[in-house]
Design an enzyme around this catalytic site. Structure first.
Site, PDB file in Angstrom:
ATOM      1  N   ASP A 138      47.771 -45.835 -19.621  1.00  0.00           N
ATOM      2  CA  ASP A 138      46.350 -46.145 -19.474  1.00  0.00           C
ATOM      3  C   ASP A 138      45.459 -45.150 -20.206  1.00  0.00           C
ATOM      4  O   ASP A 138      44.409 -45.512 -20.732  1.00  0.00           O
ATOM      5  CB  ASP A 138      45.952 -46.149 -17.996  1.00  0.00           C
ATOM      6  CG  ASP A 138      46.675 -47.212 -17.184  1.00  0.00           C
ATOM      7  OD1 ASP A 138      47.432 -48.005 -17.786  1.00  0.00           O
ATOM      8  OD2 ASP A 138      46.482 -47.243 -15.965  1.00  0.00           O
ATOM      9  N   ASP A 222      40.479 -48.424 -21.828  1.00  0.00           N
ATOM     10  CA  ASP A 222      41.776 -47.919 -21.372  1.00  0.00           C
ATOM     11  C   ASP A 222      42.773 -48.150 -22.491  1.00  0.00           C
ATOM     12  O   ASP A 222      42.765 -49.210 -23.131  1.00  0.00           O
ATOM     13  CB  ASP A 222      42.239 -48.661 -20.117  1.00  0.00           C
ATOM     14  CG  ASP A 222      41.585 -48.139 -18.841  1.00  0.00           C
ATOM     15  OD1 ASP A 222      40.572 -47.418 -18.953  1.00  0.00           O
ATOM     16  OD2 ASP A 222      42.079 -48.463 -17.746  1.00  0.00           O
ATOM     17  N   HIS A 271      44.077 -54.427 -18.712  1.00  0.00           N
ATOM     18  CA  HIS A 271      45.302 -54.007 -19.376  1.00  0.00           C
ATOM     19  C   HIS A 271      46.078 -55.215 -19.922  1.00  0.00           C
ATOM     20  O   HIS A 271      46.386 -56.151 -19.186  1.00  0.00           O
ATOM     21  CB  HIS A 271      46.178 -53.145 -18.477  1.00  0.00           C
ATOM     22  CG  HIS A 271      45.469 -51.921 -17.991  1.00  0.00           C
ATOM     23  ND1 HIS A 271      45.912 -51.171 -16.931  1.00  0.00           N
ATOM     24  CD2 HIS A 271      44.321 -51.319 -18.417  1.00  0.00           C
ATOM     25  CE1 HIS A 271      45.079 -50.156 -16.719  1.00  0.00           C
ATOM     26  NE2 HIS A 271      44.095 -50.236 -17.616  1.00  0.00           N
ATOM     27  N   CYS A 375      53.651 -49.428 -18.043  1.00  0.00           N
ATOM     28  CA  CYS A 375      52.495 -48.644 -17.596  1.00  0.00           C
ATOM     29  C   CYS A 375      52.871 -47.209 -17.240  1.00  0.00           C
ATOM     30  O   CYS A 375      52.114 -46.273 -17.528  1.00  0.00           O
ATOM     31  CB  CYS A 375      51.858 -49.294 -16.368  1.00  0.00           C
ATOM     32  SG  CYS A 375      51.149 -50.919 -16.647  1.00  0.00           S
TER      33      CYS A 375
END
Length: 390
Positions: A138, A222, A271, A375
């Site tokens: 992120d 992000d 995302h 992630c």
């Protein structure tokens, strides 16, 4: 030399196999510890996040729209406090096992510092406590030999970069480029406070108009809203990434890269890697519940688009910060090896049908903190060169 000739032959064969035109390449700087051009070259070094020190984020206006309403009572009760101890302990063990698996596969694993994110801090524009350093994907955007610290939009993530700073300084001293994008003030002007009151149908309609909880008051993004494929980088405008943020990345990287903005039919976009995940040259996963409006551009370029199965899990599983589509949030070790969550047998079969070997790891409790294998990791070094696959 024979080795160089063989390497060039392999790259050309790979490109021809997928019907993708190779435009140019550059030599990988072996002396630099940071070098990653895409999501699938052989992985050599990776940062894996930490759950220790995590705190439940404050239930702010910028945060609410991304959380299913059935989970709102949890955040209203726990905001600013540590996550439940039982979940934290289980997630910690599972992420340690992920690290062990990566090391066993020959990958160097680095970890951020442990920070107490329950501490409250204040700026001229807001007061907040923190979140975690669990998701380096992120906050860190790696493009070639450069690491870009993302100017994330959640107030709870304002100081998240501190957990990664020792690593950033080390990489910089060894030759990497290190850039911190302009830090947003995160004043009230950056958010549409009323956004959390809209229904899902209203949010989808607003998304069609390019309207989200974040405004265009100042750049924010992000890193996980960007997907890399050599010279082409794909980004989505989401609740945490605005057009100013994407434009900043475009101008910063310059003409060497092509930045493509993708949009999806997604009620709460945040995302890109659980919606659109590139797993090889000309090969991508696309969430079947979130169709891509620009899909024709991939078909015309000769890409193969695969629609993965959803992770089968009970509705009461504590996915406070994410969805069942973390099943497609996978990490490629190279073109023929993938780390994905065990025991997701449907996803495993999908990869096997594609000729990709699955290395399973059970991180289902780590899912509770908002991300899957992709992630939880940020690939710092992959063995490869800059190419064009589009």
């Amino acid at each position: 030399s024979a080795a160089v000739a063989l390497a060039n032959f392999s790259v050309n064969l790979l490109v021809r196999t997928h019907g993708i035109r190779r435009l140019s390449s550059t030599t990988q700087p072996d002396e630099c510890p940071v070098c990653s051009h895409n999501e699938w070259d052989p992985l050599e070094e990776v940062i894996v996040g930490r759950v220790e020190g995590s705190a439940v984020p404050p239930f702010s206006d910028a945060f609410k729209p991304m959380i299913e309403k059935r989970h709102w009572p949890f955040f209203e009760k726990m905001a600013g406090k540590p996550f439940p101890e039982e979940v934290t302990k289980k997630a910690t063990v599972q992420i340690e096992e992920l690290c062990n698996i990566l090391r066993h596969e020959g990958v160097t694993v680095r970890r951020p510092e442990i920070i107490d994110f329950t501490k409250v801090y204040e700026t001229p524009d807001f007061t907040s406590s923190g979140f975690h350093a669990a998701m380096p994907r992120d906050s860190l955007l790696v493009v070639g030999n450069e690491i870009i610290e993302a100017p994330m939009s959640w107030r709870s993530r304002f100081f998240e970069h501190r957990a990664f700073r020792p690593l950033m300084k080390e990489y910089f001293k060894k030759g990497a480029k290190w850039t911190a994008a302009p830090k947003p003030t995160m004043s009230d002007d950056l958010y549409k406070k009323e956004f959390s009151n809209f229904t899902d149908a209203e949010k989808i309609k607003l998304a069609e108009q390019g309207k989200f909880v974040t405004t265009e008051f100042e750049p924010c993004f992000d890193a996980a809203d960007f997907m890399r494929a050599g010279k082409d980088i794909f980004a989505q405008r989401s609740n945490v990434t605005n057009l100013m943020g994407i434009e900043w990345v475009k101008r910063h990287l310059g003409d060497k890269y092509n930045i493509h903005i993708l949009s999806f039919r997604d009620v709460n976009p945040i995302h890109i890697d659980s919606t659109f995940n590139i797993i090889g040259p000309g090969l991508a996963l696309l969430n079947p519940e979130r169709p891509c409006k620009q899909i024709d551009m991939f078909h015309k370029a000769g890409w193969k688009i695969v629609r993965p199965p959803v992770w089968v899990v009970s509705d009461d599983y504590p996915l406070w910060l994410s969805s069942k589509w973390l099943s497609m949030n996978v990490l490629m070790l190279d073109e023929k090896r993938v780390i994905c969550c065990d025991p997701d047998t449907a996803t495993r079969k999908m990869f096997e049908d594609l000729g990709i070997t699955v290395i399973p790891v059970d991180i289902r409790w780590a899912f509770c903190f908002g991300g899957g294998v992709h992630c939880w990791t940020s690939d710092i070094r992959r063995r490869g060169i800059l190419e064009s696959y589009f």
